[in-house]
Scaffold this motif. Structure first.
Motif, PDB file in Angstrom:
ATOM      1  N   SER A 529      -8.730   6.522  -8.651  1.00  0.00           N
ATOM      2  CA  SER A 529      -7.556   5.690  -8.898  1.00  0.00           C
ATOM      3  C   SER A 529      -6.499   5.894  -7.822  1.00  0.00           C
ATOM      4  O   SER A 529      -5.907   4.920  -7.326  1.00  0.00           O
ATOM      5  CB  SER A 529      -6.966   6.007 -10.274  1.00  0.00           C
ATOM      6  N   LEU A 530      -6.252   7.138  -7.440  1.00  0.00           N
ATOM      7  CA  LEU A 530      -5.269   7.419  -6.391  1.00  0.00           C
ATOM      8  C   LEU A 530      -5.707   6.822  -5.061  1.00  0.00           C
ATOM      9  O   LEU A 530      -4.882   6.286  -4.309  1.00  0.00           O
ATOM     10  CB  LEU A 530      -5.074   8.936  -6.248  1.00  0.00           C
ATOM     11  N   TRP A 531      -7.001   6.907  -4.758  1.00  0.00           N
ATOM     12  CA  TRP A 531      -7.505   6.355  -3.499  1.00  0.00           C
ATOM     13  C   TRP A 531      -7.290   4.842  -3.456  1.00  0.00           C
ATOM     14  O   TRP A 531      -6.782   4.311  -2.473  1.00  0.00           O
ATOM     15  CB  TRP A 531      -8.983   6.686  -3.328  1.00  0.00           C
ATOM     16  N   ASN A 532      -7.687   4.152  -4.518  1.00  0.00           N
ATOM     17  CA  ASN A 532      -7.522   2.698  -4.549  1.00  0.00           C
ATOM     18  C   ASN A 532      -6.047   2.298  -4.555  1.00  0.00           C
ATOM     19  O   ASN A 532      -5.660   1.298  -3.943  1.00  0.00           O
ATOM     20  CB  ASN A 532      -8.230   2.107  -5.773  1.00  0.00           C
ATOM     21  N   THR A 533      -5.226   3.092  -5.229  1.00  0.00           N
ATOM     22  CA  THR A 533      -3.785   2.801  -5.265  1.00  0.00           C
ATOM     23  C   THR A 533      -3.183   2.913  -3.871  1.00  0.00           C
ATOM     24  O   THR A 533      -2.409   2.046  -3.445  1.00  0.00           O
ATOM     25  CB  THR A 533      -3.065   3.761  -6.222  1.00  0.00           C
ATOM     26  N   GLY A 534      -3.524   3.973  -3.144  1.00  0.00           N
ATOM     27  CA  GLY A 534      -3.013   4.141  -1.781  1.00  0.00           C
ATOM     28  C   GLY A 534      -3.460   3.013  -0.873  1.00  0.00           C
ATOM     29  O   GLY A 534      -2.670   2.502  -0.059  1.00  0.00           O
ATOM     30  N   THR A 535      -4.715   2.595  -1.005  1.00  0.00           N
ATOM     31  CA  THR A 535      -5.237   1.499  -0.186  1.00  0.00           C
ATOM     32  C   THR A 535      -4.495   0.202  -0.478  1.00  0.00           C
ATOM     33  O   THR A 535      -4.065  -0.508   0.445  1.00  0.00           O
ATOM     34  CB  THR A 535      -6.745   1.301  -0.450  1.00  0.00           C
ATOM     35  N   LEU A 536      -4.331  -0.132  -1.752  1.00  0.00           N
ATOM     36  CA  LEU A 536      -3.669  -1.383  -2.116  1.00  0.00           C
ATOM     37  C   LEU A 536      -2.190  -1.366  -1.752  1.00  0.00           C
ATOM     38  O   LEU A 536      -1.638  -2.385  -1.334  1.00  0.00           O
ATOM     39  CB  LEU A 536      -3.845  -1.667  -3.606  1.00  0.00           C
ATOM     40  N   LEU A 537      -1.538  -0.215  -1.908  1.00  0.00           N
ATOM     41  CA  LEU A 537      -0.127  -0.128  -1.516  1.00  0.00           C
ATOM     42  C   LEU A 537       0.044  -0.414  -0.027  1.00  0.00           C
ATOM     43  O   LEU A 537       0.973  -1.128   0.386  1.00  0.00           O
ATOM     44  CB  LEU A 537       0.429   1.263  -1.853  1.00  0.00           C
ATOM     45  N   SER A 538      -0.852   0.133   0.792  1.00  0.00           N
ATOM     46  CA  SER A 538      -0.788  -0.124   2.233  1.00  0.00           C
ATOM     47  C   SER A 538      -0.978  -1.608   2.522  1.00  0.00           C
ATOM     48  O   SER A 538      -0.280  -2.177   3.374  1.00  0.00           O
ATOM     49  CB  SER A 538      -1.859   0.694   2.962  1.00  0.00           C
ATOM     50  N   LEU A 539      -1.907  -2.243   1.803  1.00  0.00           N
ATOM     51  CA  LEU A 539      -2.152  -3.669   2.003  1.00  0.00           C
ATOM     52  C   LEU A 539      -0.935  -4.505   1.616  1.00  0.00           C
ATOM     53  O   LEU A 539      -0.567  -5.461   2.307  1.00  0.00           O
ATOM     54  CB  LEU A 539      -3.362  -4.113   1.185  1.00  0.00           C
ATOM     55  N   VAL A 540      -0.320  -4.141   0.497  1.00  0.00           N
ATOM     56  CA  VAL A 540       0.858  -4.884   0.039  1.00  0.00           C
ATOM     57  C   VAL A 540       1.995  -4.737   1.044  1.00  0.00           C
ATOM     58  O   VAL A 540       2.689  -5.707   1.383  1.00  0.00           O
ATOM     59  CB  VAL A 540       1.303  -4.392  -1.356  1.00  0.00           C
ATOM     60  N   ILE A 541       2.216  -3.514   1.539  1.00  0.00           N
ATOM     61  CA  ILE A 541       3.287  -3.278   2.515  1.00  0.00           C
ATOM     62  C   ILE A 541       3.023  -4.057   3.799  1.00  0.00           C
ATOM     63  O   ILE A 541       3.915  -4.726   4.340  1.00  0.00           O
ATOM     64  CB  ILE A 541       3.414  -1.769   2.813  1.00  0.00           C
ATOM     65  N   LEU A 542       1.789  -4.018   4.300  1.00  0.00           N
ATOM     66  CA  LEU A 542       1.455  -4.737   5.525  1.00  0.00           C
ATOM     67  C   LEU A 542       1.558  -6.245   5.324  1.00  0.00           C
ATOM     68  O   LEU A 542       2.102  -6.962   6.160  1.00  0.00           O
ATOM     69  CB  LEU A 542       0.042  -4.377   5.975  1.00  0.00           C
TER      70      LEU A 542
END
Length: 547
Positions: A529-542
């Motif tokens: 869950s933490l891995w997917n959350t970090g990935t999606l947060l980066s995508l949203v920010i970018l």
């Protein structure tokens, strides 16, 4: 032998062949698809360009901000951005050549299958290789679509490269880049440039010519066809030539604000993997040192050689894996259930909004999870109650500690493997389609739904199947470390993207180690869950400012 058992095994064998064919086809298909990583790098480059522009617009009293920019951007951000775009352009051109070659090869194979009457006028006919089937209409359409998208990307990259060249004072080179784009389209279509990229190139070539030429629709073309820093740079040149001081001041004020936002986003994107990765390296070295010094008393050695008491055999493992995961996910859902559902309600996924796509993905995943867990339950219900350490989810401290620690250790390991993997695949190999949807769709409701799918539903279901069931079941036939590696490879292949196999297998190994040591399914669920959350947060920010 029992007739029912024979029929069951025959059905399972047929499904296994069908699944292997479908999975193999999906993996091969992903080979020619671009990775999202290339697009992420361009989005991040665009943020860097905004932040770099802020350096030239900085005023007195902003020394702290300028120092932060220098630390993030390096000595020559515009040159670095140009090199990044050139690398992506080179990869796109390579992809274009491969698609054209494939179209030519398959079309040649198809030519030899035309009717005999059409071939009578030819002096000779070449025979196609036996192992190459004629190209189907669907294959041709898919390749032509990919070729069109790649050519459009190449044109857009050339437009932007020209602006980066102009920014560095290489005006003649920039004009040449734009003119080559315009001339190429004119030759191919025997008509004036009509594509957005060619029209924009014509506008830009006029703005940087000596003397300059301002086309009547220059401003509208720039606003329609350019974005991010590139739109700012083109409008700045236009307003300067038009001597529109009010518009220039407004544009500079907007860009200063965007530069500050870009700096914050770059800091966030760099801080999460950067700080977490450093902590992860330290934790990994500590665990490794502890294992070398303490041996069996170390954390890494805890439960490392203790297998699960598995009451079922390999046939049951194969049944759950093939029927409960791959058959439902790769054949039953996409081939039968979803087309039936869409046809019943007269829905076309191509017309879905981002919010509808997000909901569609979530519902599809819920159906997959329900079907998979249903098959799992029906398969093992005769063995209930299970031994105590099966499917154990305990909200205890060890689950959280192992989960957080596993995530930190996974960061540097997966990032390192991903960097090596990027060199291997050179921008090809496909990516999870949900990542592109998150990157491009900035709808808040859609993002929440995507997070629900990737950060809640996926960790729960996939960890239940791969770590909760598959890994322990395999310990009946192999050592614990072998079960970890095998289950990790299956987990990686299940995502159906060749370029993601090595990074996901690495993540899977960390998940397996965390689970076997903690004996608490909460731990790998938390890591996932933490891995997917970090990935999606980066995508949203970018996606919110890097496009």
């Amino acid at each position: 032998m029992n007739t029912g058992l024979v029929i069951k095994r025959l059905i399972l064998a047929v499904l296994t062949v069908a699944v292997l064919l479908q999975v193999s086809f999906s993996l091969v298909e992903s080979w020619g698809q671009p990775q999202i990583q290339s697009r992420l790098e361009l989005y991040q480059t665009n943020l860097l360009l905004h932040a770099a522009e802020g350096q030239s617009l900085a005023t007195e009293g902003e020394e702290d901000l300028t120092a932060a920019r220098n630390a993030l951007l390096g000595d020559n951000p515009f040159e670095n951005a140009k090199e990044q775009y050139e690398q992506v352009l080179e990869t796109a051109q390579t992809t274009q050549s491969k698609i054209i070659a494939k179209l030519g090869q398959l079309s040649s194979n198809q030519d030899v299958t035309t009717s005999i009457g059409d071939e009578l006028a030819k002096p000779q006919m070449q025979i196609a290789p036996i192992d190459e089937a004629p190209m189907t209409s669907q294959q041709r359409k898919q390749l032509q679509k990919s070729l069109s998208q790649t050519e459009q990307l190449i044109d857009e990259l050339n437009v932007r490269l020209g602006l980066l060249q102009a920014q560095q004072g290489r005006t003649e080179m920039a004009i040449q880049t734009w003119n080559e784009l315009i001339e190429q389209e004119t030759v191919e279509s025997t008509a004036p440039a009509t594509t957005p990229s060619a029209q924009t190139a014509a506008v830009l070539a006029g703005l940087w010519s000596d003397p300059p030429r301002i086309l009547p629709d220059a401003e509208s073309k720039i606003q329609q066809n350019l974005d991010s820093w590139f739109q700012h740079r083109a409008l700045f040149q236009l307003y300067q030539l038009q001597q529109r001081q009010d518009a220039l001041l407004s544009l500079q004020a907007q860009e200063k604000e965007r530069a500050k936002q870009a700096l914050v986003k770059l800091t966030l994107i760099s801080a999460i993997p950067g700080i977490g990765g450093l902590v992860g390296v330290g934790l990994f070295l500590f665990l490794l040192g502890q294992w070398l010094l303490q041996g069996e008393r170390s954390l890494l050695a805890t439960n490392s050689d203790i297998a699960w008491d598995t009451p079922w055999d390999g046939e049951m493992i194969w049944q759950v894996l093939i029927l409960g995961f791959f058959f439902i996910g790769q054949i039953l859902l996409p081939v039968f259930i979803l087309p039936l559902f869409l046809g019943l309600f007269n829905l076309n996924p191509a017309s879905f909004t981002v919010r509808m796509q997000a909901f569609y993905v979530l519902m599809t995943y819920i159906v997959l999870a329900a079907g998979g867990l249903g098959v799992l339950y029906l398969s093992i219900k005769d063995f209930l109650p299970l031994p105590e350490d099966w499917f154990r989810i305990k909200f205890r401290r060890n689950g959280i500690v192992f989960g957080l620690g596993g995530y930190l250790v996974a960061l540097p390991l997966v990032i390192l493997v991903s960097l090596l993997n990027q060199k291997l695949w050179q921008g090809q190999g496909g990516s999870n389609p949900i990542l592109s949807l998150v990157l491009e769709g900035q709808d808040t409701v859609a993002i929440v739904i995507f997070f629900s799918t990737a950060c809640i539903a996926a960790p729960l279901f996939e960890e239940f199947m791969f770590r909760g069931f598959l890994l322990p079941s395999l310990t009946r036939y192999m050592p614990v470390w072998g079960a970890i590696v095998t289950s990790s490879l299956v987990f990686a292949i299940a995502h159906l993207s060749l370029s993601e196999v090595l990074p996901l297998a690495t993540l899977g190994i960390v998940l397996g180690v965390v689970y076997t040591r903690s004996r608490n399914l909460l731990a790998p669920m938390l890591v996932h869950s933490l891995w997917n959350t970090g990935t999606l947060l980066s995508l949203v920010i970018l996606g919110s400012g890097g496009g």
